[in-house]
Scaffold this active site. Structure first.
Site, short mmCIF file in Angstrom:
data_model
loop_
_atom_site.label_atom_id
_atom_site.label_comp_id
_atom_site.label_asym_id
_atom_site.label_seq_id
_atom_site.Cartn_x
_atom_site.Cartn_y
_atom_site.Cartn_z
N GLU A 150 5.23 13.57 -16.91
CA GLU A 150 4.25 13.50 -16.52
C GLU A 150 3.47 11.96 -15.28
O GLU A 150 4.36 10.54 -15.89
CB GLU A 150 3.91 12.50 -18.51
CG GLU A 150 4.05 12.72 -19.62
CD GLU A 150 3.56 12.50 -20.43
OE1 GLU A 150 3.92 11.03 -20.40
OE2 GLU A 150 3.73 12.76 -21.80
N GLU A 152 4.52 19.33 -24.56
CA GLU A 152 4.69 17.24 -24.66
C GLU A 152 3.71 18.00 -25.90
O GLU A 152 2.96 17.00 -25.50
CB GLU A 152 6.15 16.89 -23.99
CG GLU A 152 6.72 15.37 -24.87
CD GLU A 152 6.63 14.41 -23.68
OE1 GLU A 152 7.59 14.32 -23.49
OE2 GLU A 152 6.45 13.66 -24.09
C1 IDC Z 1 9.94 7.65 -24.83
C2 IDC Z 1 10.89 7.80 -25.49
C3 IDC Z 1 11.64 6.57 -26.04
C4 IDC Z 1 11.88 5.73 -24.41
C5 IDC Z 1 10.96 6.13 -23.59
C6 IDC Z 1 11.70 5.11 -22.47
O1 IDC Z 1 10.30 8.25 -26.92
O2 IDC Z 1 12.69 6.24 -26.49
O3 IDC Z 1 12.70 4.50 -24.31
O4 IDC Z 1 10.39 6.54 -23.60
O5 IDC Z 1 10.03 4.98 -21.65
C7 IDC Z 1 5.44 10.09 -22.87
C8 IDC Z 1 6.60 10.87 -22.69
C9 IDC Z 1 8.52 10.69 -23.18
C10 IDC Z 1 8.10 9.31 -24.16
C11 IDC Z 1 6.99 10.00 -25.38
C12 IDC Z 1 7.10 8.05 -25.95
O6 IDC Z 1 6.98 12.02 -22.05
O7 IDC Z 1 9.46 10.50 -22.12
O8 IDC Z 1 9.72 9.11 -24.36
N1 IDC Z 1 5.69 9.52 -24.38
O9 IDC Z 1 6.11 7.34 -25.66
N2 IDC Z 1 4.25 10.64 -22.92
C13 IDC Z 1 3.43 9.94 -23.75
C14 IDC Z 1 4.58 9.70 -24.68
#
Ligand code: IDC
Length: 335
Positions: free
Chosen positions: A174, A260
């Protein structure tokens, strides 16, 4: 086309054909049993569609791991086998953060992380599942930040898995606060490295604004075949406007994958929105879009499919699943 809908004759024919021509390092089980890979073989992109080796439209669906550095225990054969046999999924996504604490380019143990990726690929391969190797760009924002590390990583992985037709490469999860031009430049460096080893590999390319601006890719597509562009959504945050964008890009011919998504808000936590989630599901099924759910862990957050107090690595009861876990397992099982 769904595995369940195949006749036995078609399954046996596919298995025999694949036995004759697929890579010897892929296990006997994956070639001779009616696994997703044995039946569908090498995937490719035809117009807006992902298709299988028979040229039929094909949908990948399954779980994304959480960051493998933080939740390595779920990268194991039994978990993947359960997700394949009991949850009916055909793919697993291995998310390797690059910038966050313990990430591949920010102090993480590179060898240990690569071992986890390799183990994950091996388990998926033994089970005849597809597997996405995800270079999880997030808080560094611009994939060019760690371009050299990405180049070395994908050179190594694609040379190891040159003959593994079940391996799919996701080169930047992303990008955000980053232009499509920068992603374009990055992709034009990484794709040739992979294709030099594995000329037919399916490659997923992330898009600007946390993989929401797929319209940028429609306006200026990369000049390679077998690419899928990533659209990511979190149902409590991303609603009609992003669905409309997805539908208009698909009907304009853009090959899209939801590599995702979650059904809570974009923080990965907060409320789950079942009404919006059902609308996303309907659109995804309308166009046979591939979809990978975030995330396979018991972290105490809404996007984790396992409840925080459950330490089982597989065989979860409904009570041991979060709201998202119950919702997604029902969808997978209905495929
Ligand atoms: C989030 C995880 C969280 C972690 C964080 C780190 O759920 O536990 O602490 O990342 O920055 C994304 C991302 C994905 C994110 C998720 C939710 O690809 O890595 O995971 N998210 O925020 N894009 C949109 C949402």
């Amino acid at each position: 086309m769904k595995l369940k809908k195949f006749s036995l004759a078609a399954i046996l024919t596919a298995s025999i054909l694949l036995c004759g021509c697929s890579n010897s390092s892929q296990t006997e089980a994956s070639k001779t049993e009616a696994t997703p890979f044995a039946v569908h073989g090498a995937l490719s992109v035809n117009g807006a569609d992902l298709v299988d080796s028979n040229g039929e439209k094909f949908q990948l669906y399954g779980m994304s791991t959480h960051g493998i550095a933080w939740f390595p225990d779920y990268v194991n054969y039994d978990t993947f086998e359960y997700l394949k046999n009991d949850w009916n999924t055909n793919c697993i996504r291995l998310a390797m953060y690059t910038h966050e604490t313990g990430g591949y380019c920010s102090g993480g143990d590179k060898e240990q992380l690569k071992t986890l990726v390799k183990n994950g690929v091996d388990y998926a391969t033994q089970l005849g599942m597809y597997v996405i190797v995800d270079w999880h760009v997030l808080n560094e924002k611009n994939p060019l930040t760690y371009k050299d590390e990405a180049a070395a990583f994908f050179e190594e992985m694609s040379s190891l898995y040159a003959d593994y037709d079940n391996v799919i490469y996701e080169i930047c999860n992303e990008p955000n606060s980053t232009s499509w031009d920068d992603i374009y430049t990055y992709a034009n460096e990484i794709i040739p490295i992979i294709r030099n080893n594995d000329s037919n590999a399916v490659i997923i390319v992330g898009t600007p604004t946390w993989s929401q601006d797929i319209n940028n890719a429609l306006d200026k597509p990369l000049e390679y075949d077998n690419l899928l562009y990533a659209l990511h959504f979190y149902a409590a945050t991303h609603t009609d406007w992003l669905r409309q964008r997805m539908e208009s890009c698909i009907t304009s011919g853009l090959p899209v994958i939801v590599s995702e998504f979650g059904i809570c808000d974009a923080s990965g936590n907060g409320n789950v929105d079942i009404e919006q989630a059902d609308k996303w599901k309907e659109l995804i099924e309308k166009y046979n879009i591939s979809y990978m759910c975030w995330n396979l862990s018991n972290k105490d957050e809404s996007s984790s499919i396992i409840t925080a107090d459950c330490t089982k690595l597989y065989g979860w009861t409904d009570e041991e699943l979060s709201t998202e876990g119950k919702w997604i397992s029902k969808w997978f099982k209905s495929e």
